[in-house]
Design a protein around this motif. Structure first.
Motif, PDB file in Angstrom:
ATOM      1  N   CYS A 205     -12.158 -59.506 -39.684  1.00 55.37           N
ATOM      2  CA  CYS A 205     -11.176 -59.598 -40.765  1.00 55.37           C
ATOM      3  C   CYS A 205     -10.429 -58.278 -40.947  1.00 55.37           C
ATOM      4  O   CYS A 205      -9.225 -58.261 -41.159  1.00 55.37           O
ATOM      5  CB  CYS A 205     -11.869 -59.965 -42.071  1.00 55.37           C
TER       6      CYS A 205
ATOM      7  N   HIS B 218      -8.162 -66.525 -35.425  1.00 55.83           N
ATOM      8  CA  HIS B 218      -9.006 -66.052 -36.521  1.00 55.83           C
ATOM      9  C   HIS B 218      -8.544 -66.678 -37.838  1.00 55.83           C
ATOM     10  O   HIS B 218      -9.358 -67.178 -38.617  1.00 55.83           O
ATOM     11  CB  HIS B 218      -8.950 -64.523 -36.606  1.00 55.83           C
TER      12      HIS B 218
ATOM     13  N   CYS C 192     -10.645 -68.662 -40.701  1.00 52.65           N
ATOM     14  CA  CYS C 192     -11.081 -67.753 -41.766  1.00 52.65           C
ATOM     15  C   CYS C 192     -10.216 -67.977 -43.003  1.00 52.65           C
ATOM     16  O   CYS C 192      -9.021 -67.714 -42.999  1.00 52.65           O
ATOM     17  CB  CYS C 192     -10.988 -66.302 -41.301  1.00 52.65           C
TER      18      CYS C 192
ATOM     19  N   CYS D 187      -8.517 -64.705 -44.578  1.00 51.03           N
ATOM     20  CA  CYS D 187      -7.359 -64.192 -43.853  1.00 51.03           C
ATOM     21  C   CYS D 187      -6.207 -65.184 -43.906  1.00 51.03           C
ATOM     22  O   CYS D 187      -5.044 -64.791 -43.948  1.00 51.03           O
ATOM     23  CB  CYS D 187      -7.731 -63.863 -42.412  1.00 51.03           C
TER      24      CYS D 187
HETATM   25 ZN   LIG Z   1     -10.873 -63.132 -41.630  1.00 50.13          ZN
END
Ligand SMILES: [Zn+2]
Length: 78
Positions: A8, A34, A38, A41
């Protein structure tokens, strides 16, 4: 988690470049992947995208560095 995955912290660090599409293709792809997995994020990226869209409506000039710094502070306080 494969070694090719990024953390992250790295995504946050490169989020502006990612949104500007200034990263190389591989890094661009890694961040994309990602963000897909996630939630934190994803939220940051969406927040920044929306903000940029709004800025883009009023001006095509890139946000000054001071604004970027303020945004970073806001995001870090989430
Ligand atoms: Zn992340």
């Amino acid at each position: 988690m494969s070694p090719r995955d990024i953390r992250c912290e790295e995504v946050i660090e490169q989020l502006f470049d990612y949104l500007d599409r200034e990263l190389d293709e591989e890094m661009q792809h890694r961040i994309e992947r990602h963000i897909e997995h996630c939630r934190d994020c994803f939220t940051r990226a969406e927040f920044e995208k929306r903000l940029r869209r709004r800025l883009g409506e009023t001006s095509r000039v890139a946000a000054p560095e001071s604004l970027h710094r303020r945004l970073r502070e806001v995001m870090e306080s989430f």
